[in-house]
Scaffold this motif. Sequence first.
Motif, mmCIF file in Angstrom:
data_model
loop_
_atom_site.group_PDB
_atom_site.id
_atom_site.type_symbol
_atom_site.label_atom_id
_atom_site.label_comp_id
_atom_site.label_asym_id
_atom_site.label_seq_id
_atom_site.Cartn_x
_atom_site.Cartn_y
_atom_site.Cartn_z
ATOM 1 N N VAL A 220 0.835 -1.197 0.000
ATOM 2 C CA VAL A 220 0.000 0.000 0.000
ATOM 3 C C VAL A 220 0.871 1.248 0.000
ATOM 4 O O VAL A 220 2.017 1.221 0.454
ATOM 5 C CB VAL A 220 -0.942 0.036 1.222
ATOM 6 C CG1 VAL A 220 -1.986 -1.054 1.127
ATOM 7 C CG2 VAL A 220 -0.159 -0.088 2.528
ATOM 8 N N ASN A 221 0.328 2.322 -0.502
ATOM 9 C CA ASN A 221 1.003 3.619 -0.450
ATOM 10 C C ASN A 221 0.486 4.400 0.751
ATOM 11 O O ASN A 221 -0.679 4.289 1.115
ATOM 12 C CB ASN A 221 0.734 4.409 -1.736
ATOM 13 C CG ASN A 221 1.329 3.755 -2.963
ATOM 14 O OD1 ASN A 221 0.741 2.837 -3.525
ATOM 15 N ND2 ASN A 221 2.490 4.210 -3.389
ATOM 16 N N GLY A 222 1.343 5.189 1.345
ATOM 17 C CA GLY A 222 0.926 6.075 2.420
ATOM 18 C C GLY A 222 1.137 5.545 3.825
ATOM 19 O O GLY A 222 0.970 6.292 4.794
ATOM 20 N N ALA A 223 1.513 4.269 3.953
ATOM 21 C CA ALA A 223 1.692 3.711 5.299
ATOM 22 C C ALA A 223 2.823 4.426 6.042
ATOM 23 O O ALA A 223 2.721 4.680 7.249
ATOM 24 C CB ALA A 223 1.964 2.214 5.221
ATOM 25 N N GLY A 224 3.893 4.752 5.336
ATOM 26 C CA GLY A 224 4.999 5.461 5.974
ATOM 27 C C GLY A 224 4.608 6.858 6.425
ATOM 28 O O GLY A 224 5.065 7.336 7.467
ATOM 29 N N ASP A 225 3.738 7.511 5.646
ATOM 30 C CA ASP A 225 3.273 8.850 6.014
ATOM 31 C C ASP A 225 2.428 8.784 7.285
ATOM 32 O O ASP A 225 2.569 9.616 8.186
ATOM 33 C CB ASP A 225 2.449 9.445 4.873
ATOM 34 C CG ASP A 225 3.218 9.516 3.567
ATOM 35 O OD1 ASP A 225 4.431 9.779 3.605
ATOM 36 O OD2 ASP A 225 2.610 9.303 2.502
ATOM 37 N N ALA A 226 1.539 7.791 7.343
ATOM 38 C CA ALA A 226 0.714 7.621 8.538
ATOM 39 C C ALA A 226 1.574 7.253 9.746
ATOM 40 O O ALA A 226 1.355 7.745 10.859
ATOM 41 C CB ALA A 226 -0.344 6.548 8.290
ATOM 42 N N LEU A 227 2.564 6.398 9.523
ATOM 43 C CA LEU A 227 3.431 5.964 10.617
ATOM 44 C C LEU A 227 4.226 7.128 11.193
ATOM 45 O O LEU A 227 4.321 7.284 12.421
ATOM 46 C CB LEU A 227 4.378 4.866 10.123
ATOM 47 C CG LEU A 227 5.348 4.313 11.165
ATOM 48 C CD1 LEU A 227 4.589 3.625 12.292
ATOM 49 C CD2 LEU A 227 6.336 3.341 10.523
ATOM 50 N N ALA A 228 4.800 7.958 10.328
ATOM 51 C CA ALA A 228 5.572 9.107 10.808
ATOM 52 C C ALA A 228 4.694 10.031 11.641
ATOM 53 O O ALA A 228 5.103 10.516 12.704
ATOM 54 C CB ALA A 228 6.180 9.864 9.634
ATOM 55 N N ALA A 229 3.461 10.275 11.172
ATOM 56 C CA ALA A 229 2.546 11.150 11.892
ATOM 57 C C ALA A 229 2.168 10.559 13.247
ATOM 58 O O ALA A 229 2.167 11.256 14.270
ATOM 59 C CB ALA A 229 1.291 11.397 11.050
ATOM 60 N N LEU A 230 1.851 9.264 13.260
ATOM 61 C CA LEU A 230 1.446 8.619 14.506
ATOM 62 C C LEU A 230 2.599 8.533 15.500
ATOM 63 O O LEU A 230 2.403 8.700 16.709
ATOM 64 C CB LEU A 230 0.882 7.233 14.212
ATOM 65 C CG LEU A 230 -0.526 7.232 13.598
ATOM 66 C CD1 LEU A 230 -0.859 5.880 12.991
ATOM 67 C CD2 LEU A 230 -1.557 7.619 14.657
#
Length: 289
Positions: A220-230
């Motif tokens: 999936v795309n975007g998992a790293g973006d969500a992880l950094a934010a969380l």
Amino acid sequence: MTTASAMNILSVQSAVAFGHVGNSAAVFPLQRLGFEVWPVNTVAFSNHPGYGAWRGQICSAALIAELLAGIEERGVLGSCSAVLSGYLGTVETGSALLDSIGKVKRANPAALYCCDPVIGDRAGGAYVRPGIAAFFRERALAQADLATPNHFELEALTGRPVRSLGDALLAADTLTAMGPRIVLVTSLERDDAPTATSEMLVVEGDKSWLVATPTLPIAVNGAGDALAALFLGHYLLTRSVEMALAAAAAAVFGIIEATLKAGSRELQIVAAQSEIVAPTRRFVPLRVR
């Protein structure tokens, strides 16, 4: 669960109309934790480029600077707890970002800067414009308190190959020497890892923790973006990298698992929002140093 109270985060990264990458993957999870988020979008795309086709454009550095100036004019920078950055688009946008970070930190010396140095990934290599990697290496990381590279970006920024846990620790130490005191490797892909696991590594000074989750048969795309934010959000709430790692890993795993069950290629961030605040599964980080 502890939630944010009167905490504001300025988030400067990409956004899409359809799907969840960049701010479209970061803003809602942070809001679900109770943060007020000020999103400034560096691109306006119809969807992420992983589909092979998209519409829209990279926002000009002049527009980004104007938006950041408008926020400053509201007199609110002193209430900004952190700045989060991701995909920048251009070096000029990066310069506008650093200028704004300086103003935030002058208004609130306790504010943190979390730099997600988006350059590329192991599957496709670099996908940013020339000069972006050098911008992170030579300018942005020096201002960062936290950095959240993936495996590919860790190697690209430090010039060190990472094939083992020892390599990863050495590379993370090299990165901390560039500026950030906390480094989260969001997708460690070492040769000596247990089979069928996905790993994340966090390093703070001479301490480090590793967390492993089961590998799911989905990309999936975007998992790293969500992880950094969380990770940033939970760190602001707990001031513990170990606790932030555990909470962020559990939430992202839950969202990806829900995405797999839904048969979707877009992160089910809204449908699986309960995973953000009360993950179904928990993963205990292992102290590795």
